[in-house]
Design a protein around this motif. Structure first.
Motif, PDB file in Angstrom:
ATOM      1  N   HIS A 113     -12.205   6.505   7.219  1.00 55.63           N
ATOM      2  CA  HIS A 113     -12.775   7.816   7.527  1.00 55.63           C
ATOM      3  C   HIS A 113     -11.703   8.885   7.740  1.00 55.63           C
ATOM      4  O   HIS A 113     -11.980   9.922   8.361  1.00 55.63           O
ATOM      5  CB  HIS A 113     -13.663   7.713   8.774  1.00 55.63           C
ATOM      6  CG  HIS A 113     -14.904   6.919   8.566  1.00 55.63           C
ATOM      7  ND1 HIS A 113     -16.075   7.466   8.087  1.00 55.63           N
ATOM      8  CD2 HIS A 113     -15.154   5.600   8.744  1.00 55.63           C
ATOM      9  CE1 HIS A 113     -16.997   6.519   7.991  1.00 55.63           C
ATOM     10  NE2 HIS A 113     -16.465   5.381   8.382  1.00 55.63           N
ATOM     11  N   ALA A 117      -8.976  13.689   2.559  1.00 55.37           N
ATOM     12  CA  ALA A 117      -9.545  12.872   1.480  1.00 55.37           C
ATOM     13  C   ALA A 117      -8.465  12.222   0.631  1.00 55.37           C
ATOM     14  O   ALA A 117      -8.649  11.103   0.133  1.00 55.37           O
ATOM     15  CB  ALA A 117     -10.467  13.720   0.611  1.00 55.37           C
ATOM     16  N   ARG A 120      -7.363   9.144   2.411  1.00 52.49           N
ATOM     17  CA  ARG A 120      -8.356   8.078   2.207  1.00 52.49           C
ATOM     18  C   ARG A 120      -8.201   7.446   0.829  1.00 52.49           C
ATOM     19  O   ARG A 120      -8.242   6.217   0.696  1.00 52.49           O
ATOM     20  CB  ARG A 120      -9.777   8.624   2.364  1.00 52.49           C
ATOM     21  CG  ARG A 120     -10.853   7.536   2.242  1.00 52.49           C
ATOM     22  CD  ARG A 120     -12.227   8.134   2.000  1.00 52.49           C
ATOM     23  NE  ARG A 120     -12.292   8.795   0.712  1.00 52.49           N
ATOM     24  CZ  ARG A 120     -12.921   9.954   0.501  1.00 52.49           C
ATOM     25  NH1 ARG A 120     -13.518  10.599   1.487  1.00 52.49           N
ATOM     26  NH2 ARG A 120     -12.929  10.483  -0.709  1.00 52.49           N
ATOM     27  N   ARG A 121      -8.031   8.273  -0.194  1.00 45.29           N
ATOM     28  CA  ARG A 121      -7.838   7.719  -1.538  1.00 45.29           C
ATOM     29  C   ARG A 121      -6.598   6.833  -1.579  1.00 45.29           C
ATOM     30  O   ARG A 121      -6.600   5.762  -2.191  1.00 45.29           O
ATOM     31  CB  ARG A 121      -7.714   8.855  -2.550  1.00 45.29           C
ATOM     32  CG  ARG A 121      -9.006   9.643  -2.754  1.00 45.29           C
ATOM     33  CD  ARG A 121      -8.864  10.682  -3.854  1.00 45.29           C
ATOM     34  NE  ARG A 121     -10.096  11.431  -4.016  1.00 45.29           N
ATOM     35  CZ  ARG A 121     -10.299  12.657  -3.526  1.00 45.29           C
ATOM     36  NH1 ARG A 121      -9.321  13.279  -2.856  1.00 45.29           N
ATOM     37  NH2 ARG A 121     -11.447  13.266  -3.701  1.00 45.29           N
ATOM     38  N   ARG A 141     -16.204   0.414   9.070  1.00 49.94           N
ATOM     39  CA  ARG A 141     -16.738   1.769   8.989  1.00 49.94           C
ATOM     40  C   ARG A 141     -17.282   2.217  10.343  1.00 49.94           C
ATOM     41  O   ARG A 141     -17.588   1.397  11.206  1.00 49.94           O
ATOM     42  CB  ARG A 141     -17.890   1.830   7.971  1.00 49.94           C
ATOM     43  CG  ARG A 141     -17.524   1.393   6.585  1.00 49.94           C
ATOM     44  CD  ARG A 141     -18.641   1.679   5.606  1.00 49.94           C
ATOM     45  NE  ARG A 141     -19.853   0.912   5.886  1.00 49.94           N
ATOM     46  CZ  ARG A 141     -20.937   0.921   5.112  1.00 49.94           C
ATOM     47  NH1 ARG A 141     -20.967   1.679   4.033  1.00 49.94           N
ATOM     48  NH2 ARG A 141     -21.989   0.185   5.405  1.00 49.94           N
ATOM     49  N   ARG A 195     -13.844  11.889   8.864  1.00 48.18           N
ATOM     50  CA  ARG A 195     -14.788  12.385   7.868  1.00 48.18           C
ATOM     51  C   ARG A 195     -15.968  11.415   7.795  1.00 48.18           C
ATOM     52  O   ARG A 195     -15.819  10.280   7.315  1.00 48.18           O
ATOM     53  CB  ARG A 195     -14.119  12.475   6.500  1.00 48.18           C
ATOM     54  CG  ARG A 195     -15.012  13.002   5.384  1.00 48.18           C
ATOM     55  CD  ARG A 195     -14.273  12.986   4.054  1.00 48.18           C
ATOM     56  NE  ARG A 195     -13.121  13.874   4.058  1.00 48.18           N
ATOM     57  CZ  ARG A 195     -13.184  15.161   3.749  1.00 48.18           C
ATOM     58  NH1 ARG A 195     -14.336  15.705   3.393  1.00 48.18           N
ATOM     59  NH2 ARG A 195     -12.094  15.903   3.777  1.00 48.18           N
ATOM     60  N   LEU A 197     -18.986   9.455   6.323  1.00 47.35           N
ATOM     61  CA  LEU A 197     -19.289   9.068   4.945  1.00 47.35           C
ATOM     62  C   LEU A 197     -20.682   8.469   4.884  1.00 47.35           C
ATOM     63  O   LEU A 197     -20.978   7.513   5.606  1.00 47.35           O
ATOM     64  CB  LEU A 197     -18.276   8.029   4.441  1.00 47.35           C
ATOM     65  CG  LEU A 197     -16.812   8.465   4.332  1.00 47.35           C
ATOM     66  CD1 LEU A 197     -15.934   7.264   4.006  1.00 47.35           C
ATOM     67  CD2 LEU A 197     -16.644   9.552   3.281  1.00 47.35           C
ATOM     68  N   THR A 198     -21.529   9.027   4.043  1.00 46.07           N
ATOM     69  CA  THR A 198     -22.814   8.386   3.791  1.00 46.07           C
ATOM     70  C   THR A 198     -22.569   7.094   3.022  1.00 46.07           C
ATOM     71  O   THR A 198     -21.467   6.855   2.498  1.00 46.07           O
ATOM     72  CB  THR A 198     -23.731   9.301   2.971  1.00 46.07           C
ATOM     73  OG1 THR A 198     -23.145   9.486   1.670  1.00 46.07           O
ATOM     74  CG2 THR A 198     -23.922  10.659   3.646  1.00 46.07           C
ATOM     75  N   GLN A 201     -21.435   8.043  -0.407  1.00 41.55           N
ATOM     76  CA  GLN A 201     -20.060   8.530  -0.445  1.00 41.55           C
ATOM     77  C   GLN A 201     -19.060   7.389  -0.280  1.00 41.55           C
ATOM     78  O   GLN A 201     -18.008   7.369  -0.918  1.00 41.55           O
ATOM     79  CB  GLN A 201     -19.856   9.575   0.650  1.00 41.55           C
ATOM     80  CG  GLN A 201     -20.564  10.891   0.376  1.00 41.55           C
ATOM     81  CD  GLN A 201     -20.571  11.812   1.580  1.00 41.55           C
ATOM     82  OE1 GLN A 201     -20.522  11.352   2.734  1.00 41.55           O
ATOM     83  NE2 GLN A 201     -20.627  13.110   1.326  1.00 41.55           N
ATOM     84  N   PHE A 202     -19.395   6.429   0.555  1.00 42.00           N
ATOM     85  CA  PHE A 202     -18.525   5.268   0.750  1.00 42.00           C
ATOM     86  C   PHE A 202     -18.403   4.477  -0.541  1.00 42.00           C
ATOM     87  O   PHE A 202     -17.302   4.094  -0.956  1.00 42.00           O
ATOM     88  CB  PHE A 202     -19.080   4.402   1.875  1.00 42.00           C
ATOM     89  CG  PHE A 202     -18.297   3.143   2.131  1.00 42.00           C
ATOM     90  CD1 PHE A 202     -17.055   3.187   2.731  1.00 42.00           C
ATOM     91  CD2 PHE A 202     -18.819   1.908   1.775  1.00 42.00           C
ATOM     92  CE1 PHE A 202     -16.334   2.030   2.969  1.00 42.00           C
ATOM     93  CE2 PHE A 202     -18.101   0.747   2.003  1.00 42.00           C
ATOM     94  CZ  PHE A 202     -16.859   0.797   2.610  1.00 42.00           C
ATOM     95  N   GLU A 204     -18.883   5.560  -3.568  1.00 45.01           N
ATOM     96  CA  GLU A 204     -18.140   6.359  -4.539  1.00 45.01           C
ATOM     97  C   GLU A 204     -16.636   6.266  -4.281  1.00 45.01           C
ATOM     98  O   GLU A 204     -15.845   6.194  -5.231  1.00 45.01           O
ATOM     99  CB  GLU A 204     -18.596   7.819  -4.470  1.00 45.01           C
ATOM    100  CG  GLU A 204     -19.993   8.054  -5.033  1.00 45.01           C
ATOM    101  CD  GLU A 204     -20.475   9.472  -4.818  1.00 45.01           C
ATOM    102  OE1 GLU A 204     -19.795  10.224  -4.083  1.00 45.01           O
ATOM    103  OE2 GLU A 204     -21.530   9.827  -5.360  1.00 45.01           O
ATOM    104  N   ALA A 205     -16.247   6.266  -3.014  1.00 41.81           N
ATOM    105  CA  ALA A 205     -14.829   6.152  -2.678  1.00 41.81           C
ATOM    106  C   ALA A 205     -14.280   4.797  -3.107  1.00 41.81           C
ATOM    107  O   ALA A 205     -13.168   4.700  -3.644  1.00 41.81           O
ATOM    108  CB  ALA A 205     -14.632   6.363  -1.176  1.00 41.81           C
TER     109      ALA A 205
END
Length: 232
Positions: A113, A117, A120-121, A141, A195, A197-198, A201-202, A204-205
């Motif tokens: 989180h 961003a 995180r990446r 998470r 951040r 994350l739905t 979104q999680f 997708e990451a």
């Protein structure tokens, strides 16, 4: 105050403070929770674990006692000085490239989180880069109400109180979270960027890093086992 603090992160209290606002003396006091049980139930016995963000070894040491081999990574040399019995590497996680792979890569402490961003990446790319083809990545998470059920506190049986005091929006979907840890003889605070994350979104990451969820490891979904995406 520690040197080279990450922007938006700070901590107060006795002893050294790490770049993300964690107090070394505080984490040396915190008891281990259910993490070793969760890990042991999700991975093969005797696996070699790359623990990203190991801190003082709060989880490292129980994993070693259970027969796992652990390579422990943290960006704080003061934290790593407390780790015993594991290979230790001092490095920011997002920059790590050991040129080797592991049965298990563990990214705990809600690091996924990260407010930035790009950080995180980088964290997830590090996970993907170091996990064996048939290995797994264990990710912790935040709970669904982490940023909304506030303020809240928990009194630990060992005699300290942890409070999550606030989560204030600071732009771009990021909150500044303030936590307080009160012991009979000392108090520490930490302010950090997080951040939310739905679930979408999680995923997708993970996909962006070449990973995908294999299964949830806890009923509340706060621990997830991920694997390499097919073809990655």
């Amino acid at each position: 105050m520690g040197l080279n603090m990450r922007e938006g992160y700070q901590g107060t209290g006795p002893g050294a403070i790490t770049p993300d606002g964690c107090a070394v003396e505080l984490y040396a006091r915190l008891p281990v929770g259910s993490e070793p049980d969760i890990v042991a139930a999700a991975v093969p016995a005797g696996a070699h674990i790359l623990e990203l963000g190991c801190g003082v070894g709060r989880v490292t040491h129980p994993l070693l006692r259970r027969g796992f081999t652990v390579t422990a990574v943290d960006e704080s040399p003061q934290m790593l000085q407390r780790v015993r019995g594991a290979r230790t590497i001092c490095s920011p996680i997002e920059q790590l490239d050991l040129g080797e792979t592991f049965d298990v890569v563990m990214l705990a402490s809600f690091l996924v989180h990260a407010g930035d961003a790009e950080v995180r990446r980088g964290l997830l790319r590090t996970c993907a880069r170091h996990v064996a083809q048939d290995g797994c990545v264990l990710i912790q998470r935040e709970g669904a109400d982490y940023h909304t059920d506030l303020p809240r506190e928990r009194v630990d049986p060992s005699g300290f109180t942890v409070r999550i005091l606030s989560a204030e929006p600071v732009g771009d979907g990021v909150d500044s979270v303030r936590a307080e840890y009160v012991f009979p003889d000392a108090t520490w605070t930490q302010t950090f960027l997080s951040r939310p994350l739905t679930g979408e979104q999680f995923e997708e990451a993970l996909e962006e890093a070449g990973l995908q969820t294999d299964r949830c490891l806890t009923d509340d979904g706060t621990w997830v086992r991920a694997v390499r995406r097919q073809g990655s």
